[in-house]
Design an enzyme around this catalytic site. Structure first.
Site, PDB file in Angstrom:
ATOM      1  CD  GLU A 128     -15.628  14.151  11.700  1.00 11.36           C
ATOM      2  OE1 GLU A 128     -14.419  14.373  10.949  1.00 11.36           O
ATOM      3  OE2 GLU A 128     -15.920  14.612  12.920  1.00 11.36           O
ATOM      4  CE  LYS A 133     -11.930  18.484   9.684  1.00 10.05           C
ATOM      5  NZ  LYS A 133     -11.564  17.482  10.670  1.00 10.05           N
ATOM      6  CB  CYS A 145     -14.349  17.845  13.137  1.00  8.76           C
ATOM      7  SG  CYS A 145     -13.363  17.339  14.433  1.00  8.76           S
TER       8      CYS A 145
END
Length: 526
Positions: free
Chosen positions: A284, A347, A397
């Site tokens: 990430e 995301k 994540c």
């Protein structure tokens, strides 16, 4: 002796009783990753249930659940404080408020579960079963209300071994939490005479059945093939774990050094077949720059790729600068051997206060991640088809912790990719808890998973949650392994999602309420 202990705990009052509940909740954390001390779970809940026998009013039952939950979540999420120490001069003052606020706020869910189980049942056997049921319901609600936070579920205690985790492929992690709750709470019924002793034994047998049933499933699919041959057609996965401290990650004077390390770790090993396809994966925001705006760096990234290789990296993404429409996304971007961005994913499940501040017009706090601008939300799960590799679902994540929300059902992926940066949490339990949650998604969806973590733990799992390869926490390294064979099978959980969980909850609730009504009527008749 156990009966005397239970009577003593039921007779506690005042601060002694509240302290018992607080400590009991904290003790239960020892069963979770990375400790996996499973006996802590029935011990903690036995202390709670025995002390509940002395509660005489709604306020007492609510207090029991809240103090137990506060101890459980404050101890289980202690590692949250590490994130505030990355810039202690800015965020350090927030640590006690964050821990107490998070622990006390999340404690509302077990508070209601404990109160309802106390209110609706009579006798410790019915109360234990009802609490196991309602605790899982509370976990389900915690995973959905206010964006959701399904972290440290009871089911996660089974991440010690893939065998007991297999039941999640049928009922999902919430269904497994119900069963885990029975294992945790039924032993407390030992004080209820012969019926209680039999019930307590049943609770212990649950662990045996989970392990045995899972072991049978794994035996039926054959042994784990860790040493896959290089003759396979599936590409080689090369996960890069740079292990750069979070407080150094975004320093401008170190950006070139960090980028050079990523490139060095991404080069093809000298003993690897040059014709073999590679999937190079960076974690990430490993690229700490806007990739689309850096053509020179894109060419440098492409320089470590062979003709059929691709590079998948986490990076911030934006468009366009210096306009009223300026936005930033936490993204996955895929580059081919020419340095062209051939796919992107944004995301969609952002971390409150970490990546954006809820109610920004009323709350003036800065977010924890770099930059002043809040990240924007992506559109949802997305399957990426790139080059000639199996399609995959990227998850950034903590998107990976949400059961049933990790793939696009209309366009199913062959494997799951989780890129993350757990460097925020140092050498703590947090990264291991995150890893356990991610592993369950592989089992539920019946798909292999690759996990690239900035400071660890990086790992590869087959569709049954078995470890193919791993890199330790806080270690620099490269994980190289063929992509797990893509199994063309669909799990029961994928087909039915949480329907079986609803059924289990309804069955147990009706069973316990019927039992409690019968017990109450019998007591009245006598």
């Amino acid at each position: 002796m156990i009966d005397r202990l239970a009577s003593y705990l039921a007779g506690l009052s005042g601060w002694r009783r509240r302290f018992l509940w607080l400590v009991s909740g904290a003790v239960a954390v020892l069963a979770l990753p990375p400790f996996f001390f499973l006996p802590a779970l029935p011990v903690a809940f036995a202390l709670l249930l025995w002390s509940l026998e002395g509660v005489k009013c709604n306020k007492g039952a609510l207090s029991a659940g809240w103090w137990f939950g506060t101890g459980h979540f404050a101890a289980g999420f202690y590692w949250i404080s590490y994130a505030f120490l990355v810039q202690p001069e800015v965020y350090g003052w927030m640590i006690p408020f964050a821990l107490l606020g998070l622990g006390g706020g999340l404690a509302i869910f077990p508070m209601v579960a404990v109160w309802a189980s106390w209110r609706l049942t009579h006798g410790i056997i019915g109360r234990a079963v009802m609490l196991a049921t309602l605790w899982a319901v509370a976990e389900f609600l915690r995973g959905h209300i206010l964006t959701g936070f399904p972290w440290n579920l009871l089911a996660h205690v089974w991440a010690i071994d893939p065998a007991p985790m297999q039941f999640a492929s049928v009922v999902g992690v919430y269904g497994l939490s119900v069963v885990t709750g029975l294992f945790a709470m039924l032993p407390a019924t030992v004080i209820a005479g012969r019926a209680g002793r039999m019930t307590a034994i049943a609770g212990i047998l649950i662990a045996v059945l989970l392990w045995g049933g899972g072991a049978i499933r794994l035996a039926m699919v054959g042994p784990l093939d860790v040493e896959a041959t290089l003759a396979d057609d599936l590409p080689i996965v090369q996960v890069v774990q740079p292990n750069i401290l979070q407080r150094e990650k975004w320093l401008p004077e170190l950006q070139d050094q960090h980028f050079a390390k990523l490139l060095r770790l991404s080069r093809r090993p000298g003993d690897m077949d040059p014709a073999r396809k590679r999937i190079v994966i960076w974690p990430e925001t490993a690229a700490t720059f806007f990739v689309e705006a850096q053509p020179v760096r894109r060419l440098q990234m492409a320089s470590i790729l062979g003709p059929d290789d691709i590079l998948i990296t986490g990076a911030p993404r934006t468009y366009p600068r210096d306009t009223d429409e300026f936005k930033v996304w936490n993204a996955v971007q895929v580059l081919d051997a020419s340095g062209k961005i051939i796919a992107s994913f944004d995301k969609f499940h952002l971390v409150p206060f970490g990546e954006y501040v809820p109610f920004r017009d009323w709350i003036s706090l800065p977010k924890l991640t770099a930059g002043r601008t809040d990240f924007s939300f992506g559109d949802g799960p997305k399957t990426l088809d790139v080059g000639n590799i199996p399609s995959f679902s990227p998850l950034i994540c903590y998107e990976v912790i949400f059961p049933g929300a990790v793939i696009d059902d209309a366009h199913q992926p062959d494997w799951l990719l989780n890129i993350t940066n757990d460097g925020w949490f140092g050498k703590s339990a947090g990264p291991y808890q995150h890893l356990a949650a991610a592993r369950f998604r592989s089992i539920e969806e019946g798909r292999p998973m690759v996990r690239a973590a900035y400071t660890g733990v990086s790992a590869m799992y087959d569709p049954y949650g078995r470890v193919l390869a791993t890199l330790p926490l806080s270690g620099e390294g490269v994980l190289i392994h063929p992509l797990s064979e893509v199994y063309n099978h669909t799990t029961v959980y994928y087909l039915w999602r949480d329907i079986l969980f609803y059924g289990i909850v309804a069955f147990l609730a009706v069973l316990v309420l019927g039992y409690s009504r019968f017990f109450k009527s019998l007591k009245a008749a006598v």
